[in-house]
Design a protein around this motif. Structure first.
Motif, PDB file in Angstrom:
ATOM      1  N   LYS A   3       0.830  -1.209   0.000  1.00 16.29           N
ATOM      2  CA  LYS A   3       0.000   0.000   0.000  1.00 16.29           C
ATOM      3  C   LYS A   3       0.862   1.257   0.000  1.00 16.29           C
ATOM      4  O   LYS A   3       0.529   2.248  -0.655  1.00 16.29           O
ATOM      5  CB  LYS A   3      -0.928  -0.002   1.210  1.00 16.29           C
ATOM      6  N   ARG A   4       1.966   1.216   0.737  1.00 16.82           N
ATOM      7  CA  ARG A   4       2.849   2.384   0.753  1.00 16.82           C
ATOM      8  C   ARG A   4       3.457   2.628  -0.616  1.00 16.82           C
ATOM      9  O   ARG A   4       3.590   3.772  -1.066  1.00 16.82           O
ATOM     10  CB  ARG A   4       3.953   2.193   1.795  1.00 16.82           C
ATOM     11  N   LYS A  32       2.089   1.906  -3.458  1.00 18.08           N
ATOM     12  CA  LYS A  32       1.038   2.401  -4.350  1.00 18.08           C
ATOM     13  C   LYS A  32       0.448   3.727  -3.882  1.00 18.08           C
ATOM     14  O   LYS A  32      -0.413   4.292  -4.564  1.00 18.08           O
ATOM     15  CB  LYS A  32      -0.079   1.365  -4.455  1.00 18.08           C
ATOM     16  N   GLU A  73      -1.405   4.184  -1.145  1.00 19.87           N
ATOM     17  CA  GLU A  73      -2.768   3.936  -0.689  1.00 19.87           C
ATOM     18  C   GLU A  73      -2.916   3.990   0.826  1.00 19.87           C
ATOM     19  O   GLU A  73      -3.997   3.705   1.348  1.00 19.87           O
ATOM     20  CB  GLU A  73      -3.243   2.564  -1.192  1.00 19.87           C
ATOM     21  N   GLN A  85      -1.171   8.944   3.417  1.00 22.84           N
ATOM     22  CA  GLN A  85      -0.809   9.422   2.082  1.00 22.84           C
ATOM     23  C   GLN A  85      -2.016  10.018   1.368  1.00 22.84           C
ATOM     24  O   GLN A  85      -1.909  11.038   0.685  1.00 22.84           O
ATOM     25  CB  GLN A  85      -0.215   8.274   1.264  1.00 22.84           C
ATOM     26  N   ARG A  86      -3.185   9.380   1.521  1.00 23.92           N
ATOM     27  CA  ARG A  86      -4.407   9.919   0.923  1.00 23.92           C
ATOM     28  C   ARG A  86      -4.739  11.288   1.514  1.00 23.92           C
ATOM     29  O   ARG A  86      -5.102  12.224   0.797  1.00 23.92           O
ATOM     30  CB  ARG A  86      -5.571   8.961   1.154  1.00 23.92           C
ATOM     31  N   SER A 142     -10.841   8.081  -0.483  1.00 25.12           N
ATOM     32  CA  SER A 142     -10.746   8.507  -1.880  1.00 25.12           C
ATOM     33  C   SER A 142      -9.760   9.656  -2.007  1.00 25.12           C
ATOM     34  O   SER A 142      -9.675  10.517  -1.131  1.00 25.12           O
ATOM     35  CB  SER A 142     -12.120   8.943  -2.401  1.00 25.12           C
ATOM     36  N   ASP A 143      -9.004   9.651  -3.112  1.00 31.91           N
ATOM     37  CA  ASP A 143      -8.058  10.735  -3.366  1.00 31.91           C
ATOM     38  C   ASP A 143      -8.748  11.974  -3.919  1.00 31.91           C
ATOM     39  O   ASP A 143      -8.207  13.071  -3.861  1.00 31.91           O
ATOM     40  CB  ASP A 143      -6.991  10.282  -4.376  1.00 31.91           C
TER      41      ASP A 143
END
Length: 233
Positions: free
Chosen positions: A33-34, A36, A38, A42-43, A106-107
């Motif tokens: 996830k890191r 990508k 996700e 990060q989001r 969601s981004d």
């Protein structure tokens, strides 16, 4: 008889092998996830960087607001009315307020979204709106927004808004002022200051500021006093 620990700290007990595999799986999932981008943190960083980025407002050359202009909507500072308790003073700008739960997964900002009012007039991605035509005048060619015309905003929000400067709500960005769609009239059937919103454009002398930052010209009385005192203006 007192219980005794018959095993040393290095002895593995129970389903130790499964625990090791589960821990390794969690670590692989975390690293994936890191990689990508996700992870929740990060989001959050991407979303805040996007909607808090500095924006430049449109500069009007003729003094009118036009379709396609980027503006901020400001409820000017006004004295306390009938509100009791806490009261937010100062100029408040209309801001989009994303749903806190949906913002975590969601981004991108989901629209339509809620709005709130914040004590700032600095243009950012969160409080900058684009003036758009609505369905009733989509075929019109006049670029100027005329009095009485219906229009839309690039970010969905009610146009007949009022600020509850005494009501605060917790948003994704902290405590802010509530905004509602309602018309308040005084005894003369005139809208109260809480219903007054200005479309504010950019400062032609400094694109990072707004027309609210432009010094007001001196009044006739001020000019007369300055002339008597021999002050050049």
């Amino acid at each position: 008889m007192a219980a005794q620990n018959l095993y040393g700290p290095g002895v593995r007990m129970g389903n130790w092998n499964e625990d090791v595999y589960l821990e390794e799986e969690r670590m692989r999932d975390f690293l994936d996830k890191r990689e990508k981008g996700e992870l929740l943190i990060q989001r959050n960083r991407r979303l805040k960087k996007n909607i808090l980025r500095p924006m430049e407002l449109s500069v009007t050359e003729d003094g009118f607001a036009h379709y396609g202009d980027k503006v901020i909507l400001v409820n000017p500072d006004h004295p306390r009315g009938e509100e009791a308790g806490l009261f937010q003073e100062g100029d408040l700008s209309l801001c989009m307020s994303p749903d806190e739960v949906k913002a975590q997964i969601s981004d991108e900002l989901e629209v339509p979204c809620g709005v709130s009012a914040v004590r700032t007039t600095t243009p950012t991605g969160r409080n900058t709106f684009t003036i758009l035509r609505d369905s009733t005048n989509s075929d019109a060619v006049d670029p100027v927004l005329r009095y009485g015309q219906n229009f839309c905003l690039g970010i969905p929000a009610g146009l007949e808004c009022k600020t509850h400067r005494h009501l605060f709500l917790r948003t994704y960005f902290g405590k802010e002022v509530e905004v509602a769609a309602h018309t308040h009239l005084d005894s003369h059937r005139v809208e109260k200051p809480k219903n007054h919103w200005m479309l504010v454009t950019g400062n032609p002398r400094n694109k990072s500021t707004t027309m609210l930052d432009v010094p007001k010209p001196p009044s006739d009385d001020t000019r007369a006093v300055e002339q008597v005192m021999g002050i050049n203006t």
